[in-house]
Design a protein around this motif. Structure first.
Motif, mmCIF file in Angstrom:
data_model
loop_
_atom_site.group_PDB
_atom_site.id
_atom_site.type_symbol
_atom_site.label_atom_id
_atom_site.label_comp_id
_atom_site.label_asym_id
_atom_site.label_seq_id
_atom_site.Cartn_x
_atom_site.Cartn_y
_atom_site.Cartn_z
ATOM 1 N N UNK A 75 -71.041 -95.903 -5.739
ATOM 2 C CA UNK A 75 -70.676 -97.314 -5.643
ATOM 3 C C UNK A 75 -70.945 -97.881 -4.254
ATOM 4 N N UNK A 76 -70.772 -97.046 -3.245
ATOM 5 C CA UNK A 76 -71.003 -97.536 -1.884
ATOM 6 C C UNK A 76 -71.935 -96.623 -1.103
ATOM 7 N N UNK A 77 -72.806 -95.906 -1.822
ATOM 8 C CA UNK A 77 -73.779 -95.033 -1.159
ATOM 9 C C UNK A 77 -74.724 -95.842 -0.272
ATOM 10 N N UNK A 78 -75.146 -97.028 -0.768
ATOM 11 C CA UNK A 78 -76.062 -97.862 0.014
ATOM 12 C C UNK A 78 -75.426 -98.311 1.327
ATOM 13 N N UNK A 79 -74.131 -98.659 1.280
ATOM 14 C CA UNK A 79 -73.430 -99.094 2.495
ATOM 15 C C UNK A 79 -73.339 -97.950 3.500
ATOM 16 N N UNK A 80 -73.071 -96.749 3.008
ATOM 17 C CA UNK A 80 -72.977 -95.588 3.900
ATOM 18 C C UNK A 80 -74.330 -95.305 4.540
ATOM 19 N N UNK A 81 -75.395 -95.454 3.771
ATOM 20 C CA UNK A 81 -76.731 -95.223 4.319
ATOM 21 C C UNK A 81 -77.045 -96.248 5.422
ATOM 22 N N UNK A 82 -76.671 -97.500 5.205
ATOM 23 C CA UNK A 82 -76.910 -98.542 6.211
ATOM 24 C C UNK A 82 -76.117 -98.237 7.483
ATOM 25 N N UNK A 83 -74.835 -97.880 7.310
ATOM 26 C CA UNK A 83 -73.994 -97.550 8.462
ATOM 27 C C UNK A 83 -74.569 -96.340 9.203
#
Length: 210
Positions: A177-185
């Motif tokens: 659900x928030x894998x993309x956000x973790x990758x950006x961070x």
């Protein structure tokens, strides 16, 4: 491995913020950086944190060796269909090499700064603090040392990039659900730390040599 790595990630932020003072005008940088160095060595709370830091570095290195040995043993039998190079990143397959480069750099880094500050006979600045600023600036006026520093932080950048994602998975934080956000961070953090540290020696070298 994940918890020690994340603690070291947090420490890198603090360390970078302190070192960015070196980008100030020389007179201001000397006073602020020497004060910062004195604060790190004289405050009891920071001393305790520094001991945790040393233990984290040792634990991280030891666990890395253990994991490497386990992985080597596990590779005794080859897979029939093995194309890991196509499904995994270069840095994920070479964390051992990157970690070794970083460890060698840390030994040099501790010898040139930490050891000299703790046990060397450094002159004092006008505020009565040990003049570590002069040692740092002197080292960054040498081209070979700047190149060594830059290459080491490129290795650190690749190491951080994979390590951030790997630690997130280990701690159960890498949900779809928030894998993309973790990758950006992870990308922002790795680039900020790497480029921030790489900027300092380049800035000093070209500003004081030319």
């Amino acid at each position: 491995m994940a918890t020690s790595g994340l603690f070291l990630c947090f420490f890198l932020i603090i360390h970078l913020l302190g070192n960015l003072q070196l980008l100030s005008p020389p007179a201001v940088a000397r006073e602020q950086f020497n004060w910062y160095s004195h604060l790190l060595s004289g405050n009891i709370l920071i001393k305790i944190i520094s001991y945790v830091l040393y233990l984290s570095i040792i634990a991280h290195a030891v666990y890395a060796l253990i994991i490497t040995r386990v992985n080597i043993k596990a590779q005794g039998s080859k897979y029939v269909y093995d194309k890991r190079g196509k499904v995994s990143s270069w840095n994920s397959r070479n964390m051992g090499v990157l970690g070794t480069i970083i460890l060698i750099f840390l030994v040099i880094h501790f010898k040139d700064y930490w050891y000299i500050y703790k046990f060397g006979n450094l002159p004092l600045d006008v505020k009565g603090n040990k003049d570590l600023y002069s040692i740092v600036v002197s080292s960054f006026q040498q081209g070979w040392y700047v190149i060594l520093y830059e290459l080491s932080f490129i290795a650190l950048g690749f190491h951080l990039l994979h390590g951030f994602f790997s630690a997130a998975r280990t701690l159960g934080l890498y949900h779809r659900k928030y894998a993309a956000a973790i990758r950006v961070v992870g990308w922002i953090y790795s680039l900020a730390i790497t480029l921030g540290f790489m900027l300092i020696p380049i800035f000093i070298y070209f500003n004081l040599n030319f």
